[in-house]
Design a protein around this motif. Structure first.
Motif, PDB file in Angstrom:
ATOM      1  N   LEU A  44      10.400 -44.693  92.616  1.00 54.74           N
ATOM      2  CA  LEU A  44       8.833 -44.879  92.433  1.00 54.74           C
ATOM      3  C   LEU A  44       8.335 -45.621  93.746  1.00 54.74           C
ATOM      4  CD1 LEU A  44       8.582 -45.871  88.855  1.00 54.74           C
ATOM      5  CD2 LEU A  44       7.711 -44.084  89.947  1.00 54.74           C
ATOM      6  N   THR A  45       7.325 -44.991  94.580  1.00 53.28           N
ATOM      7  CA  THR A  45       6.744 -45.642  95.688  1.00 53.28           C
ATOM      8  C   THR A  45       5.260 -45.888  95.494  1.00 53.28           C
ATOM      9  OG1 THR A  45       6.278 -43.467  96.788  1.00 53.28           O
ATOM     10  CG2 THR A  45       8.472 -44.398  97.209  1.00 53.28           C
ATOM     11  N   ARG A  46       4.775 -46.691  96.276  1.00 54.38           N
ATOM     12  CA  ARG A  46       3.460 -47.007  95.935  1.00 54.38           C
ATOM     13  C   ARG A  46       2.493 -45.718  95.975  1.00 54.38           C
ATOM     14  NH1 ARG A  46       0.695 -51.500  96.863  1.00 54.38           N
ATOM     15  NH2 ARG A  46       2.474 -52.527  96.018  1.00 54.38           N
TER      16      ARG A  46
ATOM     17  N   ALA B  34       1.855 -50.694  84.869  1.00 59.64           N
ATOM     18  CA  ALA B  34       3.237 -50.622  84.449  1.00 59.64           C
ATOM     19  C   ALA B  34       4.068 -49.879  85.182  1.00 59.64           C
ATOM     20  CB  ALA B  34       2.800 -49.506  83.064  1.00 59.64           C
ATOM     21  N   PHE B  35       3.504 -49.007  86.156  1.00 65.62           N
ATOM     22  CA  PHE B  35       4.647 -48.345  87.042  1.00 65.62           C
ATOM     23  C   PHE B  35       4.770 -49.207  88.334  1.00 65.62           C
ATOM     24  CE2 PHE B  35       3.022 -43.826  85.938  1.00 65.62           C
ATOM     25  CZ  PHE B  35       4.127 -43.349  85.632  1.00 65.62           C
ATOM     26  N   GLU B  36       3.968 -50.140  88.619  1.00 61.59           N
ATOM     27  CA  GLU B  36       4.211 -51.116  89.761  1.00 61.59           C
ATOM     28  C   GLU B  36       5.327 -52.278  89.185  1.00 61.59           C
ATOM     29  OE1 GLU B  36       3.110 -52.474  93.138  1.00 61.59           O
ATOM     30  OE2 GLU B  36       3.779 -50.401  93.118  1.00 61.59           O
ATOM     31  N   TRP B  37       5.202 -52.468  87.910  1.00 57.75           N
ATOM     32  CA  TRP B  37       6.118 -53.472  87.207  1.00 57.75           C
ATOM     33  C   TRP B  37       7.404 -52.711  87.075  1.00 57.75           C
ATOM     34  CZ3 TRP B  37       8.591 -52.726  82.591  1.00 57.75           C
ATOM     35  CH2 TRP B  37       9.606 -53.647  82.301  1.00 57.75           C
ATOM     36  N   THR B  38       7.507 -51.545  86.783  1.00 51.46           N
ATOM     37  CA  THR B  38       8.533 -50.926  86.649  1.00 51.46           C
ATOM     38  C   THR B  38       9.415 -50.693  88.246  1.00 51.46           C
ATOM     39  OG1 THR B  38       7.908 -49.476  85.054  1.00 51.46           O
ATOM     40  CG2 THR B  38       9.732 -48.774  86.213  1.00 51.46           C
ATOM     41  N   ARG B  39       8.655 -50.435  89.031  1.00 49.80           N
ATOM     42  CA  ARG B  39       9.018 -50.151  90.304  1.00 49.80           C
ATOM     43  C   ARG B  39       9.651 -51.579  90.944  1.00 49.80           C
ATOM     44  NH1 ARG B  39       7.775 -51.940  95.546  1.00 49.80           N
ATOM     45  NH2 ARG B  39       5.609 -52.940  94.601  1.00 49.80           N
ATOM     46  N   ILE B  40       9.010 -52.666  90.722  1.00 50.25           N
ATOM     47  CA  ILE B  40       9.494 -54.000  91.302  1.00 50.25           C
ATOM     48  C   ILE B  40      10.883 -54.451  90.455  1.00 50.25           C
ATOM     49  CG2 ILE B  40       9.218 -56.435  91.323  1.00 50.25           C
ATOM     50  CD1 ILE B  40       6.181 -55.706  91.663  1.00 50.25           C
ATOM     51  N   ALA B  41      10.688 -54.028  89.211  1.00 49.47           N
ATOM     52  CA  ALA B  41      12.034 -54.474  88.401  1.00 49.47           C
ATOM     53  C   ALA B  41      13.260 -53.677  88.684  1.00 49.47           C
ATOM     54  CB  ALA B  41      11.638 -54.300  86.881  1.00 49.47           C
ATOM     55  N   LEU B  42      12.993 -52.416  89.276  1.00 50.16           N
ATOM     56  CA  LEU B  42      14.171 -51.651  89.614  1.00 50.16           C
ATOM     57  C   LEU B  42      14.682 -52.103  90.799  1.00 50.16           C
ATOM     58  CD1 LEU B  42      12.630 -47.856  88.555  1.00 50.16           C
ATOM     59  CD2 LEU B  42      14.707 -49.265  87.506  1.00 50.16           C
ATOM     60  N   GLU B  43      13.866 -52.347  91.834  1.00 46.47           N
ATOM     61  CA  GLU B  43      14.106 -52.705  93.084  1.00 46.47           C
ATOM     62  C   GLU B  43      15.042 -54.180  92.936  1.00 46.47           C
ATOM     63  OE1 GLU B  43      10.726 -52.778  95.480  1.00 46.47           O
ATOM     64  OE2 GLU B  43      10.504 -50.700  95.747  1.00 46.47           O
ATOM     65  N   ARG B  44      14.380 -55.009  92.189  1.00 50.41           N
ATOM     66  CA  ARG B  44      15.152 -56.022  91.885  1.00 50.41           C
ATOM     67  C   ARG B  44      16.755 -55.711  91.436  1.00 50.41           C
ATOM     68  NH1 ARG B  44      10.541 -59.978  89.315  1.00 50.41           N
ATOM     69  NH2 ARG B  44       9.380 -60.373  91.271  1.00 50.41           N
ATOM     70  N   ARG B  45      16.805 -55.054  90.518  1.00 48.33           N
ATOM     71  CA  ARG B  45      17.878 -54.576  89.734  1.00 48.33           C
ATOM     72  C   ARG B  45      18.984 -53.981  90.855  1.00 48.33           C
ATOM     73  NH1 ARG B  45      18.304 -51.199  84.379  1.00 48.33           N
ATOM     74  NH2 ARG B  45      17.531 -53.199  83.658  1.00 48.33           N
ATOM     75  N   ALA B  46      18.138 -53.261  91.782  1.00 47.66           N
ATOM     76  CA  ALA B  46      19.067 -52.452  92.781  1.00 47.66           C
ATOM     77  C   ALA B  46      19.514 -53.624  93.928  1.00 47.66           C
ATOM     78  CB  ALA B  46      18.403 -51.372  93.536  1.00 47.66           C
ATOM     79  N   GLY B  47      18.652 -54.428  93.882  1.00 43.13           N
ATOM     80  CA  GLY B  47      19.060 -55.725  94.965  1.00 43.13           C
ATOM     81  C   GLY B  47      20.179 -56.387  94.446  1.00 43.13           C
ATOM     82  N   VAL B  48      20.150 -56.813  93.302  1.00 41.36           N
ATOM     83  CA  VAL B  48      21.098 -57.750  92.796  1.00 41.36           C
ATOM     84  C   VAL B  48      22.608 -56.830  92.887  1.00 41.36           C
ATOM     85  CG1 VAL B  48      22.092 -58.626  90.464  1.00 41.36           C
ATOM     86  CG2 VAL B  48      19.704 -58.991  91.462  1.00 41.36           C
ATOM     87  N   SER B  49      22.319 -55.614  92.464  1.00 41.37           N
ATOM     88  CA  SER B  49      23.744 -54.907  92.471  1.00 41.37           C
ATOM     89  C   SER B  49      24.144 -54.612  93.817  1.00 41.37           C
ATOM     90  CB  SER B  49      23.161 -53.535  92.009  1.00 41.37           C
ATOM     91  OG  SER B  49      24.609 -52.414  91.931  1.00 41.37           O
TER      92      SER B  49
END
Length: 217
Positions: A102-104, A192-207
């Motif tokens: 998901l990109t902007r 909703a898509f923006e929230w999803t994008r941010i949440a996925l990027e944070r999750r990937a960063g933590v991983s």
């Protein structure tokens, strides 16, 4: 100090092409509702251009109608109630496996396609046809039920989609304008898509951080 730029490998290019194909396919499938809606409207004598009724007043109503949905999404993002927390995780899992990042720009296009296609079909066509034969409340309820069932990835998702559909159907009825729910739907999906994008990027960063953490000596 400069850092060398890593050149794209064959695998990188193939992944990018694969993601582009998946995104275009998803967009095309969503956009197919638009010609289908116009075809049904033609057969049922539904004047979609007249129903659009775009005006500054209806645009403002459409913008204002985003607020309750955004507030509900804000609560949903933070609730610890187990059923909704599990559903939130399942949504993130679904989008992580969608086949493209998901990109902007992609989010903007997906939001516009969903807002225009789904509101044109469900509110503009189906609700209008149902309203000819049923009381307005029943027409909204029936259309929202169909809307929810077609989003039934899970039972809870179908219920939530049905409630959102009823909200948008009520907005369509109250304003007499298809433009208002299209605007509301588009902006809400973008949020909703923006929230999803941010949440996925944070999750990937933590991983990634966990993978790069040095082992204890």
């Amino acid at each position: 100090m400069t850092h060398p730029v890593r050149e794209a490998t064959g695998d990188d290019r193939e992944m990018k092409q694969s993601q582009t194909r998946a995104f275009l396919l998803t967009s095309a499938l969503g956009a197919m509702l638009i010609p289908a809606a116009f075809g049904i409207a033609q057969a049922a004598s539904v004047d979609l251009p007249a129903l659009l009724n775009a005006s500054v007043a209806n645009a403002l109503l459409g913008l204002a109608a985003v607020a309750p949905l955004a507030a509900a999404l804000h609560w949903f993002m933070r609730t610890h109630w187990r059923p909704l927390a599990d559903f939130r995780e399942s949504q993130l899992q679904f989008f992580s496996e969608l086949g493209f990042r998901l990109t902007r720009p992609r989010i903007i296009l997906l939001s516009i396609i969903a807002g225009v296609s789904e509101e044109t079909m469900f509110r503009g066509v189906l609700q209008t046809i149902a309203d000819r034969q049923l009381p307005v409340a029943a027409a909204i309820a029936l259309t929202s039920l169909v809307f929810g069932l077609l989003h039934a990835r899970t039972v809870l998702y179908a219920v939530i989609a049905g409630l959102v559909g009823a909200y948008l159907g009520t907005l369509f009825w109250a304003t007499g304008s298809l433009f208002a729910p299209i605007l509301t739907h588009t902006i809400y999906d973008f949020i909703a898509f923006e929230w999803t994008r941010i949440a996925l990027e944070r999750r990937a960063g933590v991983s990634l951080a966990a993978q790069n953490r040095p082992l204890p000596q």
